[in-house]
Design an enzyme around this catalytic site. Structure first.
Site, PDB file in Angstrom:
ATOM      1  N   GLY A 305       0.803  -1.131  -0.184  1.00 37.18           N
ATOM      2  CA  GLY A 305      -0.145  -0.194  -0.036  1.00 37.18           C
ATOM      3  C   GLY A 305       0.832   1.203   0.089  1.00 37.18           C
ATOM      4  CB  SER A 306       0.098   4.686   1.269  1.00 36.45           C
ATOM      5  OG  SER A 306      -1.101   4.732   0.765  1.00 36.45           O
TER       6      SER A 306
END
Length: 598
Positions: A305-306
């Protein structure tokens, strides 16, 4: 006369035959008594004795200060000569209270002492103090009996020395240590990976036998066993305890599937804490399933993810494609190859800087930066950061993660990989990525091994390649650290990770979790990875929580755990608070104009 001579000849023949036969018998007796006597004695002795293995005590596994996480302690195997037992029921009733902790009942003991075997195991891993008291009490009991009660004597009970593996800290760092099998060899974790070092060299003992059966109590040591070497870890016991408590509480609060905390020195790669939840007690493993004692930090892969945006943005800065203040028009959603990709919260189109894109963790903004790089450059930088290959941590079962070559990418691969989806990492790999930024752009391999010590206590440090791999320039790494401080600011996604008096940098991650059982996305992976002090990073901490229920944002779940663990680390290692903070980098176009005017 002729008959008399015939008789004399036959008599002489008989006498000669007798003399020859007698001589042959005498020769055989002489050969047996002189020439082959030793051979017959040795054969008889070998048929009356049996050689058994004396297990060498395993070396200890200790923390960084030498305090044991795992150790071998003296114990005994309790055995019986069933032919000597006069009253099985009475014997079982007498022994049961001493052997309760060994997991045998009175009924089981009675069954084991009944029969005609000259050697049979009743219990093992019995503590020396228990055997000593049992032996004294058996003697006192037998001496107290009256002549008419001699049939109640406790006879035929003996003990043989062995070693038992003990984990004095219980569940602490269990997923790293693993445990041993009944035969004393490592079954999982470091106990398995370092089995040959820990095992030592077994010895030998001779045990008398009768009719092919071992006679209890007759053991004679021929060659003493040589203890294994001690394995010293880089783990700090106090930090480990705090990390384990923090992640356990977070997993319970969020009803999550699991959680991991890794504390790493970015310059040396040393792991100071390696905590997982849920965990297990290596002292009691009989009912464990394979999944219960796996090591998720290196065996479980997930889409970052981020937190993966850090690599995309660092690569673009290194290639001089963007600067921290480069302004982008960032929409709420973008369409790429018939797929619509959105930010995590609705917003009007924003004029964000590269720093602002990182601070608010914009997917669409990071896609634009990634597209400036292109597929091949993005892939090359991910590989340089260590994605798609083992970290060489030395931990068993370590996965290399998943990163497809560019020729296997689809039309949506570049945009999704740019913001942290479409490839998979382990928690150890993700920690290494942030450690690279903290270590001025140089990637080093993580390790939990400080070195080994032999039986005499002589310590040998582990060999390491401290040169590392240059991933980005020192200047790019410094720029990234400044930008990542905005993430823990009031305007970022993880203000909960801020620590009063210290400069902290990091990045949140909230990724959809791929479920292999349905080959679909189900639930989330929430994470926060950061370091402190941001201007001179000493430690990196990765907090990863798998499949939390309800609230699932990385900043909300991982930030507080990072705050608590890093606060303790900085205090326990006497890291002085940072001085003044630098001027915050502009997050949007308005701030850029304001700074330019100033």
């Amino acid at each position: 006369m002729a008959n008399l001579k015939l008789f004399e000849r036959r008599l002489i023949q008989l006498v000669l035959a007798f003399v020859i036969f007698a001589a042959a018998i005498m020769g055989q007796l002489v050969r047996v008594q002189t020439v082959s006597a030793n051979g017959y004695v040795q054969r008889a002795q070998s048929e009356m004795t049996q050689t058994t293995t004396l297990l060498a005590p395993r070396g200890a596994i200790t923390d960084s200060k030498g305090d044991p996480f795992a150790r071998s302690v003296d114990s005994y195997r309790i055995v019986v000569d069933q032919k000597m037992v006069t009253n099985p029921t009475k014997t079982a009733e007498f022994l049961a209270p001493y052997l309760t902790n060994s997991g045998v009942t009175a009924a089981e003991i009675e069954n084991k002492v009944t029969g005609k075997a000259r050697w049979f195991e009743i219990a093992k891993s019995v503590k020396p103090a228990v055997w000593k008291q049992m032996k004294i009490d058996i003697s006192n009991f037998n001496n107290s009996l009256k002549p008419e009660n001699m049939d109640q004597r406790i006879l035929g009970i003996f003990a043989e020395r062995m070693y038992t593996r003990e984990y004095p800290s219980g569940h602490l760092v269990a997923s790293l240590l693993g445990f041993t099998k009944d035969d004393g060899n490592g079954a999982a974790g470091l106990e398995s990976a370092w089995n040959s070092t820990l095992s030592g060299i077994n010895g030998q003992a001779a045990i008398a036998t009768g009719f092919g059966t071992r006679i209890p109590g007759s053991q004679q040591i021929k060659n003493e066993a040589k203890p294994g070497s001690t394995l010293r870890l880089t783990i700090d016991r106090d930090i480990q305890w705090v990390a384990e408590k923090s992640i356990t509480d977070a997993v319970k609060r969020s009803s999550a599937l699991s959680g991991t905390v890794i504390v790493m020195d970015p310059k040396t790669g040393e792991i100071l804490a390696h905590a997982t939840a849920p965990t297990f007690d290596p002292n009691n493993t009989k009912k464990l399933k394979l999944s219960d004692f796996s090591n998720p930090s290196v065996q479980e892969v997930y889409e970052p993810g981020s937190t993966g945006k850090v690599m995309t943005i660092a690569a673009a800065i290194e290639e001089n494609l963007v600067k921290p203040t480069t302004v982008f028009s960032v929409p709420y959603k973008v369409k790429r190859f018939n797929s619509v990709i959105k930010d995590h919260e609705f917003h009007q189109t924003q004029r964000l800087t590269t720093t602002g894109i990182l601070a608010v963790s914009s997917n669409t903004g990071t896609i634009m930066i990634g597209e400036n790089l292109g597929s091949q450059k993005l892939y090359d930088y991910l590989r340089k950061f260590g994605i798609g290959e083992s970290t060489n941590s030395g931990l068993p079962g370590e996965s290399a993660g998943l990163l497809a070559p560019v020729n296997k990418w689809s039309g949506t691969s570049l945009p999704t990989i740019a913001f942290g989806q479409g490839y998979s990492v382990t928690a150890m790999q993700a920690t290494q990525v942030f450690a690279t930024i903290a270590n001025d752009g140089v990637r080093v391999s993580p390790t939990v091994i400080a070195g080994t010590a032999d039986a005499s206590g002589r310590f040998t440090p582990a060999k390491r390649n401290n040169k590392g791999v240059r991933v980005v320039s020192s200047e790019t790494a410094k720029t990234m650290r400044l930008m990542m401080e905005s993430v823990v600011s009031p305007n970022g996604t993880a203000p909960t990770a801020a620590i009063k008096g210290y400069r902290v940098a990091g990045k949140t991650g909230t990724a959809m979790r791929h479920d292999s059982s349905c080959n679909c996305y189900s639930g989330y992976t929430a994470s926060f990875i950061g370091f402190a002090p941001a201007d001179n990073p000493k430690y990196v901490i990765n907090v990863t929580i798998q499949r939390p229920q309800g609230m699932h944002w990385g900043g909300a779940l991982g930030g507080p755990v990072f705050h608590d663990v890093m606060s303790f680390v900085l205090q326990s290692k006497a890291i002085a608070p940072t001085g003044g903070k630098p001027k915050p980098l502009a997050l949007n176009e308005a701030e850029v104009k304001r700074d330019s005017a100033a």
